[in-house]
Motif scaffolding. Structure first.
Motif, PDB file in Angstrom:
ATOM      1  N   UNK A   1     -22.346  19.923  49.504  1.00 11.89           N
ATOM      2  CA  UNK A   1     -21.519  20.647  50.464  1.00 11.89           C
ATOM      3  C   UNK A   1     -20.682  21.685  49.726  1.00 11.89           C
ATOM      4  N   UNK A   2     -20.843  22.945  50.123  1.00 11.93           N
ATOM      5  CA  UNK A   2     -20.052  24.049  49.584  1.00 11.93           C
ATOM      6  C   UNK A   2     -19.496  24.814  50.773  1.00 11.93           C
ATOM      7  N   UNK A   3     -18.263  25.241  50.671  1.00  7.77           N
ATOM      8  CA  UNK A   3     -17.641  26.028  51.740  1.00  7.77           C
ATOM      9  C   UNK A   3     -17.182  27.368  51.179  1.00  7.77           C
ATOM     10  N   UNK A   4     -17.006  28.310  52.072  1.00  5.61           N
ATOM     11  CA  UNK A   4     -16.494  29.620  51.693  1.00  5.61           C
ATOM     12  C   UNK A   4     -15.360  30.010  52.616  1.00  5.61           C
ATOM     13  N   UNK A   5     -14.374  30.710  52.078  1.00  7.65           N
ATOM     14  CA  UNK A   5     -13.237  31.120  52.904  1.00  7.65           C
ATOM     15  C   UNK A   5     -12.557  32.330  52.295  1.00  7.65           C
ATOM     16  N   UNK A   6     -11.955  33.113  53.169  1.00  8.96           N
ATOM     17  CA  UNK A   6     -11.058  34.193  52.759  1.00  8.96           C
ATOM     18  C   UNK A   6      -9.626  33.717  52.969  1.00  8.96           C
ATOM     19  N   UNK A   7      -8.661  34.281  52.257  1.00  7.10           N
ATOM     20  CA  UNK A   7      -7.269  33.948  52.559  1.00  7.10           C
ATOM     21  C   UNK A   7      -6.998  34.189  54.044  1.00  7.10           C
ATOM     22  N   UNK A   8      -6.222  33.328  54.693  1.00 11.45           N
ATOM     23  CA  UNK A   8      -6.008  33.465  56.135  1.00 11.45           C
ATOM     24  C   UNK A   8      -5.541  34.848  56.568  1.00 11.45           C
ATOM     25  N   UNK A   9      -4.725  35.518  55.722  1.00  6.68           N
ATOM     26  CA  UNK A   9      -4.239  36.843  56.110  1.00  6.68           C
ATOM     27  C   UNK A   9      -5.303  37.925  55.951  1.00  6.68           C
ATOM     28  N   UNK A  10      -6.459  37.570  55.383  1.00 11.17           N
ATOM     29  CA  UNK A  10      -7.549  38.534  55.233  1.00 11.17           C
ATOM     30  C   UNK A  10      -8.792  38.103  55.998  1.00 11.17           C
ATOM     31  N   UNK A  11      -8.649  37.077  56.820  1.00  8.34           N
ATOM     32  CA  UNK A  11      -9.763  36.583  57.616  1.00  8.34           C
ATOM     33  C   UNK A  11      -9.608  37.046  59.058  1.00  8.34           C
ATOM     34  N   UNK A  12     -10.720  37.155  59.760  1.00  9.56           N
ATOM     35  CA  UNK A  12     -10.687  37.537  61.167  1.00  9.56           C
ATOM     36  C   UNK A  12     -10.081  36.407  61.979  1.00  9.56           C
ATOM     37  N   UNK A  13      -8.931  36.686  62.626  1.00 11.43           N
ATOM     38  CA  UNK A  13      -8.222  35.640  63.374  1.00 11.43           C
ATOM     39  C   UNK A  13      -8.029  34.405  62.502  1.00 11.43           C
ATOM     40  N   UNK A  14      -7.452  34.622  61.316  1.00 11.79           N
ATOM     41  CA  UNK A  14      -7.364  33.559  60.324  1.00 11.79           C
ATOM     42  C   UNK A  14      -6.458  32.408  60.717  1.00 11.79           C
ATOM     43  N   UNK A  15      -6.856  31.207  60.274  1.00 11.04           N
ATOM     44  CA  UNK A  15      -6.072  29.990  60.464  1.00 11.04           C
ATOM     45  C   UNK A  15      -5.820  29.377  59.094  1.00 11.04           C
ATOM     46  N   UNK A  16      -4.617  28.835  58.907  1.00 11.91           N
ATOM     47  CA  UNK A  16      -4.378  28.056  57.696  1.00 11.91           C
ATOM     48  C   UNK A  16      -5.239  26.797  57.742  1.00 11.91           C
TER      49      UNK A  16
END
Length: 367
Positions: free
Chosen positions: A125-140
């Motif tokens: 299992x690998x996940x990918x994420x952008x910082x919430x302030x740089x994601x589309x409708x980001x959530x913490x």
């Protein structure tokens, strides 16, 4: 930040230990390309689940009424991975997942449970994420979900990008990870338990800020994950050791732990069983505890009568050298893992009588 070869090593080492990895970066850095490239290089499938466009049932399973009751039917991507018996599950755009979907991913991320289906051990299992302030409708990220991953800051160098453009993204750097044998696994576990015995305040430290809860922080769960993952990394691979440690328990506690590991310099527990005189039992109590913990762990994993009886030798040596309290602490788990046919050594009966009493072994035959 980890270079690409170190990132590949971390993913491999964690994958061997069943520890999920979270790649964190700005958009467009190539997280999904790396994971697909790893899968292609290994000849296994890669299933991408984009949580932002999924409902909780798409991740946790859809309730279906059958003649025997309600079952949680796993989605098609989970069935394909189960049929292949190996592969990569890539949970993409994790910080765009609403809280309900993040909650559905809790069992998937660490336990690899999807509905009523448990994914095979060969699935990583690998996940990918952008910082919430740089994601589309980001959530913490929720604290329970964040605490299930090894967080890796993903920032490939210019040369890494040029190499990928030149030879293709399906040819990632070779991993430096190793497969831990039982002796190494117990030694690394002893380093973790030795550190926590020295600094118990670091066993569980919930962050004080909302931002901190979405990153790596020490908990009972991640210390166990750290022991399992670090066993698959060479001692001289400082970059990978640091990336895994910081990615699981955070940088502050991670620095303290790595310094303690370097200073402890634990011997091979099997060698200590054969010759307890290899160890200076009058040394630092935290190191003595770690050595004995490794010895007990090795004997427990061996599961044989001979290993269990021999494990009492180092404990007796430590007690006679002036560390009876440390030896007694190690004697408790050793007494608890006694094989059915094992007899308590005669020399042990008098030295560790309170421990044997508590374990119900006082009346056992001795040899």
């Amino acid at each position: 930040m980890s270079d690409l070869a170190t990132t590949v090593t971390v993913i491999d080492a964690c994958g061997r230990a069943g520890v999920p990895v979270l790649l964190l970066s700005d958009p467009g850095m190539g997280k999904s390309s790396l994971v697909r490239g790893l899968a292609a290089a290994e000849g296994v499938p890669c299933e991408t689940v984009l949580g932002s466009v999924r409902e909780p049932a798409d991740v946790a399973g859809l309730p279906v009424v059958t003649d025997t009751g309600v079952v949680l039917s796993p989605p098609a991507w989970a069935r394909r991975l189960a049929d292949a018996e190996a592969g990569y599950l890539f949970l993409d755009e994790l910080t765009t997942c609403p809280p309900a979907v993040q909650a559905a991913m809790l069992a998937v991320a660490l336990d690899r449970v999807v509905g009523d289906l448990t994914l095979p051990g060969g699935v990583r299992v690998v996940a990918g994420a952008n910082p919430p302030d740089r994601a589309a409708d980001g959530w913490e990220m929720s604290p329970p979900l964040a605490n299930r991953f090894c967080h890796v800051q993903f920032a490939p160098s210019v040369d890494d990008w040029l190499d990928g453009m030149t030879v293709g993204w399906a040819a990632p750097p070779a991993s430096r990870a190793i497969t831990a044998d039982p002796t190494r696994a117990e030694t690394i576990k002893a380093l973790v338990t030795g550190f926590i015995r020295l600094k118990p305040e670091h066993l569980h430290t919930f962050p004080r800020t909302a931002e901190g809860t979405g990153g790596p922080w020490p908990s009972r769960r991640v210390w166990a994950m750290l022991a399992a993952a670090l066993a698959n990394v060479r001692d001289d691979d400082a970059a990978a050791r640091q990336a895994i440690t910081f990615g699981l328990v955070g940088e502050g506690v991670g620095v303290e732990f790595l310094v303690w590991c370097d200073q402890a310099d634990l011997p091979d527990p099997a060698a200590v069983l054969d010759d307890p005189a290899l160890v200076d039992w009058t040394g630092r109590p935290d190191r003595v505890w770690a050595v004995l913990s490794a010895v007990v762990g090795w004997a427990a994993s061996a599961g044989s009568v001979d290993a269990w009886r021999k494990a009492w030798g180092p404990l007796l040596a430590a007690a006679e050298a002036g560390a009876p309290d440390v030896a007694a602490a190690a004697a408790r788990p050793l007494a608890a893992c006694r094989p059915a046919a094992a007899r308590v050594p005669a020399a042990v009966r008098d030295k560790f009588k309170p421990v044997l009493d508590a374990a119900g072994l006082t009346g056992q035959a001795v040899a």
